[in-house]
Design a protein around this motif. Structure first.
Motif, PDB file in Angstrom:
ATOM      1  N   ASP A  33       6.002  -1.109   9.678  1.00  0.00           N
ATOM      2  CA  ASP A  33       5.922   0.255  10.143  1.00  0.00           C
ATOM      3  C   ASP A  33       5.987   1.362   8.797  1.00  0.00           C
ATOM      4  O   ASP A  33       5.810   2.582   9.144  1.00  0.00           O
ATOM      5  N   GLN A  53       0.496   5.124   1.440  1.00  0.00           N
ATOM      6  CA  GLN A  53      -0.080   6.396   2.384  1.00  0.00           C
ATOM      7  C   GLN A  53       0.367   7.529   2.412  1.00  0.00           C
ATOM      8  O   GLN A  53       1.449   7.672   2.693  1.00  0.00           O
ATOM      9  N   PHE A  59       0.981  -1.281   0.019  1.00  0.00           N
ATOM     10  CA  PHE A  59       0.020   0.037   0.072  1.00  0.00           C
ATOM     11  C   PHE A  59       0.904   1.260  -0.080  1.00  0.00           C
ATOM     12  O   PHE A  59       1.879   1.098   0.321  1.00  0.00           O
ATOM     13  N   SER A  79      -4.382  -9.306   8.923  1.00  0.00           N
ATOM     14  CA  SER A  79      -3.270  -8.793   8.355  1.00  0.00           C
ATOM     15  C   SER A  79      -2.351  -8.152   9.467  1.00  0.00           C
ATOM     16  O   SER A  79      -2.847  -7.490  10.354  1.00  0.00           O
ATOM     17  N   PHE A 118       0.900  -5.553   9.570  1.00  0.00           N
ATOM     18  CA  PHE A 118       1.542  -4.431   8.843  1.00  0.00           C
ATOM     19  C   PHE A 118       2.946  -4.181   9.591  1.00  0.00           C
ATOM     20  O   PHE A 118       3.048  -4.180  10.591  1.00  0.00           O
ATOM     21  N   LEU A 166       3.719   0.660   2.791  1.00  0.00           N
ATOM     22  CA  LEU A 166       3.403  -0.170   3.648  1.00  0.00           C
ATOM     23  C   LEU A 166       3.210  -1.487   3.046  1.00  0.00           C
ATOM     24  O   LEU A 166       2.608  -1.631   2.153  1.00  0.00           O
TER      25      LEU A 166
END
Lengths: 113, 109
Positions: B101, B38, B36, B97, B99, B89
């Motif tokens: 950091d 962000q 992902f 899930s 994740f 990420l």
């Protein structure tokens, strides 16, 4: 096709109060997961719902609860708010559990004062 | 307990460079791994999903690989652009899930 919708976008609450956050998944998605994101702890899994049943739960106290409705919309509730609950709460939807791609909403920024 | 580590934590590169972001995980019993991005104060945007049976996935200038046996995934970004600046990420899905950091990427014009 609408994405994942989270409401409200921003909230300010006082310690001791309770709060309810809402998540509307992508149309046709039946799985909704909730996460808490803070600068110190990163993204942490809260719980996952599929077809109105909680499938998985993270390591959070019982003050954090959730539910899913028959239209797949989900709500998350936090009771007796603490300062440490201030965070960005993110919701993700997917077609189903396990191996489906997750799509996230924009989040609800909760500030507890 | 699954642990996910992303290295480096931050990366700054000039525009046009190719770069690699790393993600490692401790338990190889996973369903899939998802990358992902962000942007500050925003939600997560899905970039690539690799199922546990796959070795790599590509989308435009992005290529992600998965080596389940060694517990590693890489995200390769070709010809980086200032618009690629964000936090990246990786999430390892084993029923729920976990994740990392993230790696905060800055691409300088």
């Amino acid at each position: 096709k609408a994405g994942v919708t989270q409401t409200p976008r921003y909230l300010i609450k006082t310690r001791g109060q309770q709060v309810t956050l809402s998540c509307s998944p992508i149309s046709g998605h039946r799985s909704v997961s909730w996460y808490q994101q803070t600068p110190g702890q990163g993204l942490q899994f809260l719980f996952e719902y599929f077809s109105e049943t909680q499938r998985n739960k993270g390591n959070f106290p019982g003050r954090f609860s959730g539910r899913q409705f028959s239209n797949s919309r989900s709500e998350m509730n936090v009771s007796t708010l603490e300062l440490g609950d201030s965070a960005l709460y993110l919701c993700a939807s997917s077609l189903g559990p396990s191996n489906a791609e997750a799509f996230f909403g924009q989040g609800t920024r909760l500030t507890v004062v | 307990k699954q642990e996910v580590t992303q290295i480096p934590a931050a990366l700054s590169v000039p525009e046009g460079e190719n770069l690699v972001l790393n993600c490692s995980f401790t338990d190889s019993a996973i369903y899939n791994l998802q990358w992902f991005r962000q942007d500050p104060g925003k939600g997560l945007t899905s970039l690539l999903l690799i199922q546990s049976s796959q070795r790599e996935q590509t989308s435009g200038r992005l290529n992600a690989s998965l080596d389940k046996s060694s517990g590693r995934s890489t995200l390769y970004i070709a010809a980086s652009q200032p618009g690629d600046s964000a936090t990246y990420l990786c999430a390892v899905n084993a029923g729920k899930s976990t994740f990392g950091d993230g790696t905060t990427l800055t691409v300088k014009p």
